[in-house]
Design an enzyme around this catalytic site. Structure first.
Site, PDB file in Angstrom:
ATOM      1  N   ASN A 426       0.922  -1.419  -0.055  1.00 49.17           N
ATOM      2  CA  ASN A 426       0.139   0.268   0.412  1.00 49.17           C
ATOM      3  C   ASN A 426       0.787   1.093   0.077  1.00 49.17           C
ATOM      4  O   ASN A 426       2.325   1.235   1.239  1.00 49.17           O
ATOM      5  CB  ASN A 426      -0.980   0.032   1.117  1.00 49.17           C
ATOM      6  CG  ASN A 426      -2.013   1.650   1.338  1.00 49.17           C
ATOM      7  OD1 ASN A 426      -2.662   1.305   0.373  1.00 49.17           O
ATOM      8  ND2 ASN A 426      -1.625   2.044   2.358  1.00 49.17           N
ATOM      9  N   GLU A 427       0.646   2.657  -0.968  1.00 49.17           N
ATOM     10  CA  GLU A 427       1.487   3.079  -1.509  1.00 49.17           C
ATOM     11  C   GLU A 427       2.684   3.060  -1.002  1.00 49.17           C
ATOM     12  O   GLU A 427       3.517   3.871  -0.126  1.00 49.17           O
ATOM     13  CB  GLU A 427       0.729   4.536  -0.450  1.00 49.17           C
ATOM     14  CG  GLU A 427      -0.690   5.015  -0.658  1.00 49.17           C
ATOM     15  CD  GLU A 427      -1.375   5.612   0.217  1.00 49.17           C
ATOM     16  OE1 GLU A 427      -0.548   6.267   1.059  1.00 49.17           O
ATOM     17  OE2 GLU A 427      -2.659   5.588  -0.187  1.00 49.17           O
ATOM     18  N   THR A 428       4.128   2.313  -1.365  1.00 50.37           N
ATOM     19  CA  THR A 428       5.079   1.711  -0.829  1.00 50.37           C
ATOM     20  C   THR A 428       6.140   1.923  -2.827  1.00 50.37           C
ATOM     21  O   THR A 428       5.255   2.025  -3.375  1.00 50.37           O
ATOM     22  CB  THR A 428       5.022   1.038  -0.491  1.00 50.37           C
ATOM     23  OG1 THR A 428       6.312   0.472   0.374  1.00 50.37           O
ATOM     24  CG2 THR A 428       4.531  -0.400  -0.523  1.00 50.37           C
TER      25      THR A 428
END
Length: 914
Positions: A426-428
Site C-alpha cells: 500500500n502506497e509504497t
C-alpha cells in the site's frame, strides 16, 4: 487484454474432537481459556519453575492496549490513537494425562499475535514471528511430557509506533493445540482448483500433501463431496467416492493430485454463497482413519478485462468495496466471530459486496465468515516494504521475513472462495515488487495480484488510491491508451476511493476541502456549496480553543472531502465500463491516524467511515444504500432541531432513496414529489425548506405504491433514555456480545440530537460491560469495562459480554440527569432511568432517585460529601439556572446504584456560535 481465472476454493476445518487431555486423535482443540498474563518485562518467565501465581487470569483472544486509558504521550502516539504499547507475557499450564499421547505429533498454532511473539514450551525455545498479522505455529512434540506442561509467550511492542493506525497488543486471536498421528495432512498443504465449471458438471482438482513422520507404509486416500451448505443449512450430495492406493515413504512429505466430479454444480456468489463439503481421508490398508480433513469449497469463475472490468461467474460485476483495518473500535483488536459477523453484516446492509483487508491479513475466522455470507475479499499482505511508521514491520522485519509471511498468508487463505484478488502493498515503492508478485503466482497461480498504488507497472491489476479521485484522472484515463495516468494496459481497480469525512449528527451547508480549493496537488472536483452562507452554527469546541485548524468535525451532507464526493465516485463506478469498482476509505471509523487528518489530541480516531466507532450509521451509509441496494428505502437529513436557527431560514433537505420518487410533507402538508437523477449531483432528492419547528415526513413510492418512509422532528429538551437491543444474532453463550443502543429522547420519544449527558449503567446477571462507546472522536475517556459514558449527538452504545453459557437472566439499567447542557432549548431537567432485558427476564427493581442542586461547581467531591437527608426525592422535572450543578443518587431499594453529577449552563455541551 483479457485475464481469466477458473477456480474452486475452500476453507479448511480440521477434525475437532476432545481437548488434549483426552485420547481421541487426531484432534484440534481451542485452548483460549485460563491463560495467565503479566504486562511488563519479567526475567525468566519462560522457565517452568517460574512462579506465576500472582499473574492475572484471562481468556483469549486478548488485547491489552484497549484496556488502558488514552494518554497524550502514549507510545503509539497519534498513529495509534494515543494507545500504549509495551511488553507482555502469557503463560498457560496444560496437563497431559496419557503418555500414549506423546506418540503423536502435537502442534501449537496461533491465529495471530501482535507483534514480535516468542514461544517457549517447558523452557524450550521454538521461535519468533515479528509480523503481528500472520498465523504461525510450531511442532512442540519433543518438548512435552506426561504431567504438567507450561507454554510461555512473550509479546514485544516496546518499539512504537509500529503501525500508522491503532493496533492491538497481545494474543488477540485463537490458539489451538493440534494432535496428529505421525502420518497426517500437511498444514495448509491442500489446494483445490477447478479447470472446468459448467452448468451441469464441474471438474475439481485436488492437490494435497501428506507428512509421514513414521515408517514406510501403504495407505489409501479416500475423498468425496458429501453435502451442500447455504445460509447455514446443509443438504446431502452424492458425488461418488474417489479412492487411491498410495505408498508413503518413511520420514517424507509427499504430494498427491486427483480429480473429483460434481454434477449440477451451484455457483458461489455474493447473492447465493453456496458451499460444498469435501471429505478427505488418509487410511491404513485395514480401513482405519489416520487423518482427515473436512473442507468447504465454493465454485466460481473470475475474469478481468482491461476495457470492461471484472466478471464474476460470467457477468460484469462492479466492486462496491470498503477498506477495513483489523481493529474492533470499542472492543479493540480481539474481535470474536459473532462481532465480526455483526460488522460484516452492517457493511452488507449498506450494499457493500467486497472488503479490502487494509493493510494486512485478517484473522482466519474473518475469511470463513466472508465465505458463508457472500462477501468478496481483496486480501492484502503488507502496508510498506520499508519503513513507513517509526518502528513498523517494514523497518523491523520486512527484508528478512516478507517471503515466508507472504507465502504463509497465501497458503492459509488461497482456498477461500471469497478472496478474488491479492494485494502486496500500500502506497509504497521498491524494486522488490516483481519478487512479491512472483511469489504470489508461484504459491497460487489462480488469482491476479494488485497493490494499493504501489509499483503499478509490476502488477496484474493496476490499483489506484487517491490518484483515482483527481479530476484530471477521469479526464485523461483511457484503458487502451498508455499515458501518465495509465502507464500499462492493465485492468483497473480503485483500491482506496473515495476519501470523504463526516461526523454523525453534524452538518454544514458550505463545501469543505481538506486542502482547500483549488489545490494544485490534489486537483479536486469543484463541489458547489448548498447555500450562499453557512446556516449551521455549532461546533464541538469554541474554534478559538482548537489546537490547530484541522481539529474540526465534518458535514454529513457529502460535501466534506479531499478531492471528490461519494456521489461523484459512485457515478463513475456505475457508468465507466473499465472502472471495476473501488474500496472506500473506510467502512467504519477507526482508532488512530488522528494527527495527519484531524490534528491530533484530543482527536483519537479517523472519521472517514460510513459508520462511526460505535457502529452507528452516518448519513453516508444511506447514500450508499440508495445506490447499491434494491430493498425499498428512504432516508432524510439533516436534523430538524436548531436552537439558534432563525425561523424561515431555508435548509437543504435531502432524501436518499432507491425508489421511483419521494413525496415530502411538513406538518402534514405536501411540499411536492421529487425523483433522483443519474448525474452525480442529483443522486439525492432535494427541497429547500424554510425552517420552523415541526415534523418532516418522506414517503417513497414504487409503481405508484408507498414502500418506505422516514421522518425527522424537532426535539424538545431530553428527558428520557430509550434502550434498544440490537439484533446481533448473538447466541447468548460465553464470550458473545450484545449491543444496546441508548438514545436521549424528549417526552415524545424524539431523539435530542445534541445530547451530551452522562449515562450511567449497571448490569444484572452473568455479564459485564466489555465496552461503552459513543462514536465521539474527541472523547478520550476509557471504553473498556466502563459503566458510564457521555452521549454524543444524543446516542451511545453498550457492548455487553456474556460471562457464561447459562440461560440466567441478564438485564441493563441506565440512568442519566437529562437536559439541554447549554439551557438554550429549555432549562427543564429530568432524571431518567430505563432498563432492558438482554437475556431472559428483567431484573426486579425498586428504583428511587434523590437529588440536590448546587451552584457554580462541578467538583466530583460533591458526589461523596452529601447526606441523603438533605436531598429531595425526584418525582417530576424541575428547572435550573445557568451554572447549576445537579447531583443525584439512584437507589434500588436500599442499595445505592449510582452517584451522578451534571452541570448546566454557559460553556457546557455543544458550542453554539452567537
Amino acid at each position: 487484454m483479457k485475464k481469466t481465472l477458473l477456480i474452486l476454493l475452500f476453507s479448511v476445518s480440521c477434525l475437532i474432537t476432545n481437548p488434549i487431555l483426552g485420547h481421541n486423535v487426531p484432534s484440534k482443540s481451542n485452548i483460549n481459556n485460563d491463560w495467565l498474563f503479566h504486562l511488563g518485562e519479567v526475567k525468566n518467565a519462560e522457565q517452568v519453575t517460574f512462579s506465576d501465581e500472582a499473574w492475572r487470569k484471562l481468556d483469549l483472544p486478548h488485547d491489552w492496549t484497549i484496556e488502558h486509558d488514552y494518554e497524550q504521550n502514549a507510545a503509539q502516539k497519534d498513529n495509534g490513537g494515543y494507545a500504549i504499547g509495551g511488553i507482555g507475557w502469557y503463560r498457560k499450564h496444560i496437563k497431559i494425562t496419557s503418555k500414549d499421547l506423546l506418540n503423536h505429533t502435537i502442534y501449537l498454532n496461533f491465529d495471530a499475535a501482535y507483534m514480535n511473539s516468542e514461544v517457549w514450551v517447558n523452557g524450550r525455545y521454538f521461535g519468533k514471528r515479528p509480523y503481528g498479522y500472520i498465523s504461525f505455529g510450531y511442532d512442540i512434540t519433543k518438548a512435552l511430557h506426561k504431567g504438567d506442561n507450561v507454554i510461555a509467550v512473550r509479546i514485544d511492542n516496546s518499539l512504537e509506533p509500529s503501525a500508522r493506525w491503532y493496533h492491538g497488543c497481545g494474543i488477540y486471536a485463537d490458539v489451538h493445540l493440534v494432535i496428529k498421528n505421525k502420518t497426517h495432512f500437511e498444514k495448509w498443504g491442500t489446494f483445490i482448483t477447478t479447470p472446468e465449471i459448467g452448468d451441469h458438471y464441474a471438474e475439481i482438482n485436488v492437490k494435497t500433501a501428506i507428512n509421514n513422520m513414521d515408517n514406510e507404509k501403504d495407505a489409501i486416500i479416500e475423498s468425496t463431496i458429501d453435502s451442500m451448505e447455504l445460509n447455514g443449512k446443509k443438504t446431502p450430495v452424492n458425488s461418488g467416492v474417489y479412492i487411491k492406493h498410495i505408498k508413503l515413504e518413511a520420514n517424507t512429505n509427499s504430494e498427491y493430485q486427483y480429480k473429483l466430479a460434481l454434477n449440477n454444480p451451484q455457483r458461489w456468489d455474493v447473492i447465493s454463497p453456496v458451499l460444498y463439503n469435501v471429505s478427505i481421508k488418509v487410511k491404513d490398508v485395514d480401513g482405519k482413519i489416520i487423518d482427515s480433513q473436512n473442507i468447504r469449497i465454493g465454485l466460481r469463475t473470475l475474469k478481468w478485462d482491461t476495457a470492461t472490468g471484472f466478471y464474476l461467474n460470467g457477468r460484469q460485476f462492479k466492486i462496491h468495496g470498503m477498506c477495513e483495518h483489523l481493529e474492533g473500535g470499542p472492543i479493540g483488536a480481539a474481535y470474536n466471530k459473532q462481532m465480526l459477523r455483526w460488522k460484516i453484516r452492517q457493511l452488507q446492509e449498506m450494499g457493500c459486496n467486497a472488503i479490502r483487508t487494509a493493510h494486512n491479513p485478517q484473522i482466519p475466522v474473518f475469511y470463513d465468515l466472508c465465505d458463508e455470507m457472500g462477501m468478496l475479499v481483496l486480501d492484502e499482505a503488507f502496508d510498506g516494504w520499508s519503513k513507513k511508521a517509526d518502528e513498523d514491520y517494514g523497518k523491523q522485519a520486512f527484508a528478512k521475513w516478507w517471503k515466508q509471511d507472504l507465502t504463509d498468508m497465501i497458503r492459509r487463505d488461497r482456498n477461500h472462495p471469497s478472496i478474488f484478488l491479492y494485494s502486496v502493498g500500500n502506497e509504497t515503492r521498491g524494486s522488490i515488487a516483481p519478487e512479491l508478485v512472483k511469489t504470489c503466482h508461484e504459491t497460487d497461480p489462480t488469482r491476479l495480484v494488485t497493490s494499493g498504488d504501489s509499483e503499478r507497472a509490476e502488477m496484474d491489476v493496476s490499483g489506484f488510491n487517491g490518484a483515482s479521485e483527481k479530476k484530471p484522472f477521469f479526464e485523461n484515463y483511457n484503458p487502451s491508451v498508455i499515458n501518465s495516468y495509465n502507464p500499462v494496459k492493465h485492468p483497473f481497480i480503485g483500491t482506496e476511493a473515495p476519501h470523504t469525512f463526516s461526523m454523525r449528527g453534524f452538518y454544514r451547508s458550505m463545501t469543505w476541502y481538506r486542502n482547500g480549493y483549488p489545490s494544485e496537488k490534489q486537483q479536486p472536483f469543484y463541489i458547489p456549496s448548498l447555500t450562499p452562507k453557512e446556516i449551521f452554527k455549532y461546533y464541538w469546541i469554541d474554534p478559538a480553543e482548537r489546537g490547530n485548524h484541522k481539529q474540526v468535525f465534518n458535514s454529513c451532507y457529502d460535501n466534506a472531502t479531499v478531492r471528490i464526493t461519494v456521489r461523484q465516485s459512485m457515478a463513475y463506478n456505475r457508468d465507466l465500463p473499465w472502472y471495476t469498482g473501488s474500496f472506500r476509505w473506510v467502512g467504519f471509523d477507526y482508532r488512530g491516524e488522528a494527527g495527519f487528518e484531524h490534528g491530533g489530541w484530543p482527536f483519537r480516531a479517523f472519521m472517514g467511515g460510513a459508520l462511526d466507532l460505535a457502529g452507528f450509521r452516518k448519513d453516508n451509509f444511506y447514500l450508499y444504500q440508495s445506490e447499491w441496494t434494491k430493498k425499498p428505502m428512504v432516508h432524510l437529513l439533516p436534523s430538524w432541531t436548531h436552537p439558534y436557527m432563525k425561523k424561515g431560514t431555508e435548509i437543504p433537505v435531502w432524501a436518499y432513496t432507491n425508489c421511483d420518487y419521494v413525496e415530502l410533507f411538513f406538518n402534514g402538508e405536501s411540499l411536492g414529489r421529487k425523483s433522483k437523477g443519474q448525474a452525480w449531483d442529483s443522486l439525492q432528492c432535494q427541497w429547500m425548506v424554510p425552517w420552523n419547528p415541526g415534523k418532516l415526513l418522506a414517503v417513497a413510492y414504487r409503481d405508484g405504491y408507498e414502500v418506505a418512509r422516514d421522518s425527522i422532528s424537532t426535539s424538545a429538551e431530553p428527558s428520557n433514555l430509550a434502550l434498544t437491543l440490537e439484533d446481533t444474532k448473538a447466541t447468548s453463550t460465553k464470550g458473545d456480545i450484545a449491543l444496546v443502543t441508548i438514545d436521549e429522547t424528549d417526552s415524545n420519544g424524539v431523539l435530542y440530537p445534541y445530547g451530551e449527558n452522562m449515562v450511567h449503567t449497571v448490569i444484572s446477571g452473568p455479564a459485564f460491560m466489555r465496552a461503552f462507546e459513543n462514536g465521539n472522536p474527541v472523547d478520550t475517556t476509557i471504553n473498556y469495562m466502563s459503566n458510564e459514558k457521555r452521549a454524543f449527538f444524543g446516542q451511545t452504545r453498550a457492548f455487553i459480554q456474556f460471562d457464561d453459557d447459562s440461560k440466567k437472566p441478564v438485564s441493563l439499567l441506565a440512568a442519566a440527569i437529562c437536559g439541554d447542557k447549554t439551557l438554550k432549548i429549555s432549562n427543564k431537567i429530568s432524571i431518567a432511568t430505563s432498563d432492558i432485558a438482554i437475556r431472559g427476564r428483567l431484573a426486579k427493581r425498586n428504583i428511587k432517585v434523590y437529588y440536590i442542586l448546587k451552584s457554580n461547581t462541578s467538583n466530583e467531591q460533591n458526589l461523596d460529601s452529601l447526606n441523603i437527608k438533605s436531598m429531595k426525592l425526584y418525582k417530576e422535572p424541575f428547572e435550573v439556572e445557568d451554572g447549576t450543578t445537579v447531583v443525584a443518587y439512584v437507589y434500588d431499594g436500599r442499595k445505592l446504584l449510582f452517584k451522578m453529577l451534571e452541570r448546566f449552563g454557559e460553556g457546557e455541551g455543544i458550542y453554539w456560535e452567537k
